[in-house]
Write a protein that holds these residues in place. Structure first.
Motif, PDB file in Angstrom:
ATOM      1  N   GLY A 226       0.824  -1.201   0.000  1.00 49.76           N
ATOM      2  CA  GLY A 226       0.000   0.000   0.000  1.00 49.76           C
ATOM      3  C   GLY A 226       0.860   1.254   0.000  1.00 49.76           C
ATOM      4  N   TYR A 227       1.940   1.190   0.749  1.00 54.11           N
ATOM      5  CA  TYR A 227       2.851   2.335   0.839  1.00 54.11           C
ATOM      6  C   TYR A 227       3.408   2.683  -0.537  1.00 54.11           C
ATOM      7  CZ  TYR A 227       6.913   5.096   2.324  1.00 54.11           C
ATOM      8  OH  TYR A 227       7.843   6.085   2.504  1.00 54.11           O
ATOM      9  N   HIS A 228       3.907   1.685  -1.222  1.00 55.01           N
ATOM     10  CA  HIS A 228       4.510   1.938  -2.530  1.00 55.01           C
ATOM     11  C   HIS A 228       3.476   2.371  -3.569  1.00 55.01           C
ATOM     12  CE1 HIS A 228       8.388   0.840  -1.119  1.00 55.01           C
ATOM     13  NE2 HIS A 228       7.994  -0.380  -0.770  1.00 55.01           N
ATOM     14  N   ALA A 229       2.345   1.721  -3.534  1.00 56.13           N
ATOM     15  CA  ALA A 229       1.288   2.095  -4.477  1.00 56.13           C
ATOM     16  C   ALA A 229       0.879   3.551  -4.244  1.00 56.13           C
ATOM     17  CB  ALA A 229       0.091   1.170  -4.309  1.00 56.13           C
ATOM     18  N   ALA A 230       0.780   3.915  -2.973  1.00 49.63           N
ATOM     19  CA  ALA A 230       0.356   5.275  -2.646  1.00 49.63           C
ATOM     20  C   ALA A 230       1.396   6.293  -3.101  1.00 49.63           C
ATOM     21  CB  ALA A 230       0.115   5.399  -1.141  1.00 49.63           C
ATOM     22  N   LYS A 231       2.655   5.989  -2.882  1.00 46.57           N
ATOM     23  CA  LYS A 231       3.707   6.904  -3.326  1.00 46.57           C
ATOM     24  C   LYS A 231       3.560   7.170  -4.816  1.00 46.57           C
ATOM     25  CE  LYS A 231       7.048   7.812  -0.151  1.00 46.57           C
ATOM     26  NZ  LYS A 231       8.457   7.555   0.216  1.00 46.57           N
ATOM     27  N   GLN A 232       3.312   6.094  -5.526  1.00 43.38           N
ATOM     28  CA  GLN A 232       3.126   6.181  -6.971  1.00 43.38           C
ATOM     29  C   GLN A 232       1.971   7.121  -7.311  1.00 43.38           C
ATOM     30  OE1 GLN A 232       5.474   4.415  -8.309  1.00 43.38           O
ATOM     31  NE2 GLN A 232       4.999   5.250 -10.339  1.00 43.38           N
ATOM     32  N   LEU A 233       0.889   6.914  -6.613  1.00 47.38           N
ATOM     33  CA  LEU A 233      -0.330   7.665  -6.881  1.00 47.38           C
ATOM     34  C   LEU A 233      -0.211   9.133  -6.474  1.00 47.38           C
ATOM     35  CD1 LEU A 233      -2.423   5.862  -8.069  1.00 47.38           C
ATOM     36  CD2 LEU A 233      -3.082   5.188  -5.763  1.00 47.38           C
ATOM     37  N   LEU A 234       0.539   9.371  -5.391  1.00 46.30           N
ATOM     38  CA  LEU A 234       0.559  10.710  -4.800  1.00 46.30           C
ATOM     39  C   LEU A 234       1.782  11.519  -5.211  1.00 46.30           C
ATOM     40  CD1 LEU A 234      -0.408   9.704  -1.122  1.00 46.30           C
ATOM     41  CD2 LEU A 234      -1.928  10.517  -2.937  1.00 46.30           C
TER      42      LEU A 234
END
Lengths: 336, 336
Positions: A226-234
């Motif tokens: 979730g952390y990595h996906a969020a970084k990508q998204l944000l």
DNA sequence: CTGAAAGCGCTAACAT
DNA sequence: ATGTTAGCGCTTTCAG
């Protein structure tokens, strides 16, 4: 370890009567029943489950098959099931599939040993051969968490859950709403992810918000994922969403941590909503959709008990859809 | 479901020979053994565990008793034990004690039904009556994680672990080292906390650092508990420690989050070390002492197997102390 | 090395 | 309501 005969002798009755008195099957006069119980406790008699099973064909044991143990959801289901089984006088034999060799032997050997009266399969994606083997047992089976072809399954309405989560964000004025869901590999084992994505898209569409593939990030339901996906998204401040709907609380936690590391404040700069009501959700103040996995385990047991001992049923969990509930905490706020 | 007789007929031998061939007890000529195996697979024969248990007195099943399921440590032990048992052809019956009623019936009924060949007790604090009941089973028992009076137990050396953790901090130049451990209530169930505190104090004393009660905060081994304890410890900027040793990784995570919320940087302003090597430890970059709970579960099984089938043992886990290992990551750094 | 026979400890007809 | 009688399906002496 006294046997049934000693109890019979002490109570002054036959072994058959002891069996009837203690198991509750067949009629026994209250007086005898009482005498038998006393004799049994006095001697510390406990029926031998093997002898009983062999003679009766009932084992008072159910098997529960899980894909992993190290995820919150499974252990919660397990706890619910265990405790419900215990209260019905049933044992629980655990089969953990983590690994191919183990998987094979579980289906080809262990489950066939006639040690269980019924099987609960938790969030399992089974091959058709595995399903066939299960059905071949001719025992009650119930799935929890994922539809199994040919097997009755208890699941929450994942589409409705994610629609609700997404609508919560929309109602707060958000329109740039991203979704972190499962990836293809994960889909294999759960197929929950697709349903969650569908609900998300339905909600957006109903609200007249166009779908944007760039607002979707696949992940693996873990904190780190979730952390990595969020970084990508944000990461890109120009395309940043104002809200994220994560398909699991663990991924939502990852999102919160990623947002912090990017200097965003939750919920001021970013609203986050998850699914599960994980043990940590309260700590993080996470707004989420609770899905009560313990209750799911419990309900699975009720369904099985209803088949195993038709008259005993207490509550009608059979036709009640599984509940879920929006828990509003402090990670969601009005869009600015 | 074919019975042993059908296999016997197909293989052209007696049921007794089939039993011997398939179980490996008693001698059978290689040729016959081969024919029997073929016949068995052809018919899809699997022995009925109840009949087998009743006749032989062996169940090929072990019971494992845990206090909760929702903590990482227990499920890890469980996974290790499960997988080891499976590979030995054993089933695993799970008893979760969460709740007094359940606790009673587990000890007074379930475990007595002769369904298990052995018992593994995980991190349990048992009353003497409960211990007596267990010993009364006259079955092999092994504890994991906490010493049980009168029962052989596998545990890591908690004193050594926390001495190591503390010494790591001291070697980095820290002298103001706080400790977050267990509280009195928690002690009831685990008594690990005290040992961890002892190791911490030993290390300080050896280094000539005076003990300071204000540097100790009791907590409950949870993320949230660690967070609050850390806030307490770190709140006053004048007495702030430069390092924290948390007795569990979950509490260490809480400490990291508390430090961030107080505007401290880890490890620049504060070093943190935990114990466990929890699944999230890598994500947080947490320096910790790994204690391999899976291996502990596995070892417990080896010990039992050694008693149950004395010659079969592969490795000598019996006399090897349980391993632990300092995993240095990025939450610890030189004191400034 | 293999077979025959006697249970393991209970439950379920079938009687009474 | 209770006792009697057969097994449940295997394992294990004991012979051979």
């Amino acid at each position: 370890m006294p046997g049934i005969d000693e109890v019979a002798r002490l109570a002054g009755v036959s072994a058959a009567t002891v069996s009837r008195a203690l198991s509750g099957r067949g009629s026994v006069s209250p007086a005898t029943r009482e005498r038998v119980s006393e004799a049994a406790t006095e001697l510390g008699y406990v029926v031998s489950s093997n002898a009983s099973s062999l003679a009766s064909g009932r084992t008072r044991n159910v098997g529960i098959v899980v894909p992993f143990l190290n995820r919150w959801f499974y252990t919660a289901v397990l706890e619910g099931a265990q405790s419900a089984l215990l209260s019905h006088g049933y044992d629980l034999t655990l089969y953990n599939l983590r690994g191919d060799a183990e998987r094979r032997s579980v289906f080809e050997d262990f489950l066939l040993r006639k040690r269980v009266d019924a099987v609960i399969a938790v969030s399992l994606e089974l091959t058709s051969e595995e399903v066939a083997r299960l059905l071949n047992l001719k025992k009650p089976i119930v799935g929890v968490g994922g539809p199994l072809p040919g097997i009755r399954t208890l699941s929450v309405d994942d589409v409705a859950i994610s629609r609700l989560a997404t609508e919560h964000l929309i109602s707060l004025g958000h329109r740039a709403i991203a979704h972190i869901g499962g990836d293809a590999e994960f889909e294999m084992d759960f197929h929950v992810p697709t349903n969650r994505r569908v609900g998300y898209e339905q909600a957006l569409t109903s609200a007249g918000i166009p779908l944007d593939p760039a607002r979707y990030a696949p992940s693996n339901f873990s904190l780190e994922g979730g952390y990595h996906a969020a970084k990508q998204l944000l990461g890109d401040p120009r395309t940043r969403p104002t809200a994220v709907f994560a398909a699991s609380d663990e991924m939502a936690f990852g999102t919160i941590l990623a947002a912090r590391d990017l200097g965003m404040r939750v919920p001021d700069d970013l609203s986050v909503v998850g699914v599960d009501n994980h043990a940590y959700a309260e700590f993080f103040g996470l707004t989420t959709i609770a899905q009560f996995p313990e209750l799911q385990g419990r309900s699975a047991v009720e369904v099985l008990m209803d088949e195993l001992q038709p008259h005993t049923r207490t509550i009608d969990t059979l036709n009640t859809p599984l509940p879920f509930e929006l828990m509003v905490r402090s990670t969601t706020a009005r869009a600015v």
